[in-house]
Scaffold this motif. Structure first.
Motif, PDB file in Angstrom:
ATOM      1  N   UNK A  42      36.824  48.159  43.284  1.00 15.98           N
ATOM      2  CA  UNK A  42      38.118  48.167  43.971  1.00 15.98           C
ATOM      3  C   UNK A  42      38.736  46.783  43.872  1.00 15.98           C
ATOM      4  N   UNK A  43      40.019  46.734  43.559  1.00 15.83           N
ATOM      5  CA  UNK A  43      40.777  45.484  43.638  1.00 15.83           C
ATOM      6  C   UNK A  43      41.626  45.549  44.906  1.00 15.83           C
ATOM      7  N   UNK A  44      41.461  44.566  45.749  1.00 20.32           N
ATOM      8  CA  UNK A  44      42.116  44.644  47.056  1.00 20.32           C
ATOM      9  C   UNK A  44      42.371  43.243  47.593  1.00 20.32           C
ATOM     10  N   UNK A  90      38.402  40.657  45.348  1.00 19.01           N
ATOM     11  CA  UNK A  90      39.608  40.214  46.047  1.00 19.01           C
ATOM     12  C   UNK A  90      40.591  39.622  45.042  1.00 19.01           C
ATOM     13  N   UNK A  91      41.844  40.020  45.119  1.00 20.31           N
ATOM     14  CA  UNK A  91      42.890  39.335  44.362  1.00 20.31           C
ATOM     15  C   UNK A  91      44.264  39.794  44.798  1.00 20.31           C
ATOM     16  N   UNK A  92      45.247  39.002  44.404  1.00 22.63           N
ATOM     17  CA  UNK A  92      46.626  39.436  44.536  1.00 22.63           C
ATOM     18  C   UNK A  92      46.868  40.362  43.348  1.00 22.63           C
ATOM     19  N   UNK A  93      47.884  41.137  43.409  1.00 29.03           N
ATOM     20  CA  UNK A  93      48.123  42.049  42.281  1.00 29.03           C
ATOM     21  C   UNK A  93      49.148  41.445  41.339  1.00 29.03           C
ATOM     22  N   UNK A  94      49.087  41.837  40.066  1.00 28.98           N
ATOM     23  CA  UNK A  94      50.032  41.247  39.113  1.00 28.98           C
ATOM     24  C   UNK A  94      51.466  41.690  39.375  1.00 28.98           C
ATOM     25  N   UNK A 142      29.005  44.812  46.178  1.00 29.04           N
ATOM     26  CA  UNK A 142      28.985  43.365  45.912  1.00 29.04           C
ATOM     27  C   UNK A 142      30.408  42.855  46.127  1.00 29.04           C
ATOM     28  N   UNK A 143      30.550  41.830  46.952  1.00 28.15           N
ATOM     29  CA  UNK A 143      31.887  41.307  47.290  1.00 28.15           C
ATOM     30  C   UNK A 143      32.170  40.079  46.420  1.00 28.15           C
ATOM     31  N   UNK A 144      33.312  40.125  45.745  1.00 26.00           N
ATOM     32  CA  UNK A 144      33.697  39.009  44.867  1.00 26.00           C
ATOM     33  C   UNK A 144      35.014  38.414  45.358  1.00 26.00           C
ATOM     34  N   UNK A 145      35.089  37.077  45.311  1.00 25.23           N
ATOM     35  CA  UNK A 145      36.306  36.404  45.781  1.00 25.23           C
ATOM     36  C   UNK A 145      37.347  36.285  44.667  1.00 25.23           C
ATOM     37  N   UNK A 146      36.926  36.531  43.430  1.00 19.38           N
ATOM     38  CA  UNK A 146      37.865  36.563  42.300  1.00 19.38           C
ATOM     39  C   UNK A 146      37.105  37.080  41.094  1.00 19.38           C
ATOM     40  N   UNK A 147      37.786  37.240  39.975  1.00 17.61           N
ATOM     41  CA  UNK A 147      37.106  37.664  38.752  1.00 17.61           C
ATOM     42  C   UNK A 147      37.837  37.083  37.556  1.00 17.61           C
ATOM     43  N   UNK A 148      37.154  37.052  36.444  1.00 18.29           N
ATOM     44  CA  UNK A 148      37.814  36.546  35.230  1.00 18.29           C
ATOM     45  C   UNK A 148      37.098  37.119  33.996  1.00 18.29           C
ATOM     46  N   UNK A 149      37.800  37.100  32.884  1.00 22.73           N
ATOM     47  CA  UNK A 149      37.233  37.525  31.601  1.00 22.73           C
ATOM     48  C   UNK A 149      36.735  36.309  30.830  1.00 22.73           C
ATOM     49  N   UNK A 150      35.658  36.495  30.095  1.00 19.57           N
ATOM     50  CA  UNK A 150      35.246  35.523  29.084  1.00 19.57           C
ATOM     51  C   UNK A 150      35.801  36.007  27.752  1.00 19.57           C
ATOM     52  N   UNK A 176      46.875  34.321  46.807  1.00 18.80           N
ATOM     53  CA  UNK A 176      47.433  34.067  45.482  1.00 18.80           C
ATOM     54  C   UNK A 176      46.387  33.964  44.385  1.00 18.80           C
ATOM     55  N   UNK A 177      45.349  34.803  44.455  1.00 20.64           N
ATOM     56  CA  UNK A 177      44.328  34.826  43.400  1.00 20.64           C
ATOM     57  C   UNK A 177      44.765  35.834  42.347  1.00 20.64           C
ATOM     58  N   UNK A 178      44.839  35.419  41.090  1.00 22.89           N
ATOM     59  CA  UNK A 178      45.303  36.381  40.075  1.00 22.89           C
ATOM     60  C   UNK A 178      44.260  37.464  39.851  1.00 22.89           C
ATOM     61  N   UNK A 179      44.652  38.525  39.189  1.00 23.67           N
ATOM     62  CA  UNK A 179      43.818  39.728  39.191  1.00 23.67           C
ATOM     63  C   UNK A 179      42.729  39.721  38.126  1.00 23.67           C
TER      64      UNK A 179
END
Ligand SMILES: [Zn+2]
Length: 364
Positions: free
Chosen positions: A182-184, A205-209, A274-282, A358-361
């Motif tokens: 879930x993105x929320x 967790x993130x803001x939405x695009x 599992x709770x994540x405060x942000x995410x990113x791609x490699x 303001x965390x990007x998605x």
């Protein structure tokens, strides 16, 4: 009465015999008052027009007898993301079974709306886009714009703006795989509770695009979350069932619906995500053959090798390491082994609950 389905047989069937959905009436607006309280309704909602006639989206609706919030579950804004379709069908089937068996309609306050397919042309072509554009970056659309903008405008005005809560159901895009996550915006208490009750494998967790359905909904005071359910163009029944249980639990615990999951399903869902405060791609630095060594939703050890790119002759070109200064989990991954420079490889969630604004998605 003739059946509304076609039974195939070895002699073949006549496609002209298809009667499904022809007795469902078409509406121009999703005004809730038009639905009779206590009745399970199906409608076609007219969104646009093609040269050959109207373009309609399917609508499930159930309006309780008491006033209350309108909750929407929307699927396939990306046309090939079909896991949400049976999710919506099954949530409504469970609600209908519950209402018919034990509860009077008075026990539901508010209205539940289901839109199993939002992007009609994309769905019919089994593609993500709408006329080559991403509908989920065009919200709230334009009344005087190109075809996808006008479609987005009608969707936003006629569906999204009628809702108080929205579950926006997605999957990975073609060539990629997603966990159930879930993105929320976890800084919004209401949304955080819905996401937690949904109990996916991971919450990010993130803001939405900009231009997304979730982001525009939130800007208009609508509580919205995005549910990513596995992979495109397929039905994954384990993830579908888990999502149905999760949405039913959220409806029960946060919105006062009667229990729609059995006790076993409710308990199963209480495995903590599992709770994540942000995410990113490699992203890849080399071009060649990509191998990802981690599985979806698997925790990552700091500094371990999570993927490699080899040449077509088998020579190692790039070793992709996990970060060594924070804990991560695999949210999604690239499943297409043919890698170009700059391709996405692994989508990592950063484990933690320091939720910044303001965390990007993670897709940017
Ligand atoms: Zn999507």
């Amino acid at each position: 009465m003739s059946p509304s389905f076609i039974e195939s047989n070895t002699t073949g069937s006549d496609p002209r015999a298809q009667k499904g959905s022809t007795n469902i009436s078409t509406i121009q607006s999703l005004d809730i008052e038009q639905f009779a309280p206590g009745v399970f309704e199906k409608r076609w909602l007219n969104i646009s027009t093609s040269a050959l006639g109207p373009v309609n989206v399917p609508v499930f609706a159930y309006r309780g007898s008491a006033p209350g919030p309108t909750v929407g579950i929307i699927g396939a804004i990306h046309g090939n993301e079909v896991n949400g379709i049976p999710v919506i069908q099954q949530v409504f089937a469970r609600l209908e079974e519950k209402i018919r068996s034990e509860f009077a309609s008075e026990t539901i306050a508010g209205t539940l709306i289901g839109i199993p397919v939002l992007n009609v042309p994309g769905f019919l072509d089994s593609v993500r886009s709408f006329d080559g554009h991403d509908l989920n970056r065009l919200m709230p659309g334009k009344s005087n714009g190109a075809a996808p903008q006008q479609y987005a405008y009608r969707v936003f005005q006629e569906i999204v703006m009628k809702l108080d809560y929205v579950f926006d159901l997605h999957t990975a895009s073609a060539g990629r795989q997603n966990s159930l996550y879930v993105r929320a915006d976890m800084n919004d208490d209401n949304i955080k509770k819905l996401a937690t009750d949904l109990s996916p494998q991971i919450i990010v967790h993130n803001s939405s695009p900009g231009g997304s359905l979730r982001g525009c909904a939130q800007q208009n005071g609508i509580k919205a979350l995005t549910v990513e359910i596995g992979n495109p163009s397929t039905f994954q029944h384990n993830l579908i069932t888990r999502t149905v249980n999760g949405i039913c639990n959220a409806l029960t615990f946060q919105l006062g619906y009667p229990p729609l999951s059995n006790q076993y399903a409710i308990q199963m869902q209480q495995q903590s995500p599992v709770i994540c405060c942000r995410s990113y791609w490699l992203f890849s630095q080399a071009a060649g053959i990509l191998q990802v060594y981690k599985k979806l939703a698997e925790p990552v050890t700091r500094g371990e090798v999570i993927a490699e790119i080899h040449s077509v002759f088998g020579e190692l070109l790039q070793r992709i390491f996990a970060p060594d200064d924070h804990d991560t989990v695999v949210v999604g991954l690239e499943s297409n082994p043919v890698a170009k420079v700059g391709n996405r490889t692994v989508h990592l969630g950063v484990i933690g609950n320091g939720f910044l604004d303001g965390v990007n998605d993670g897709h940017l």
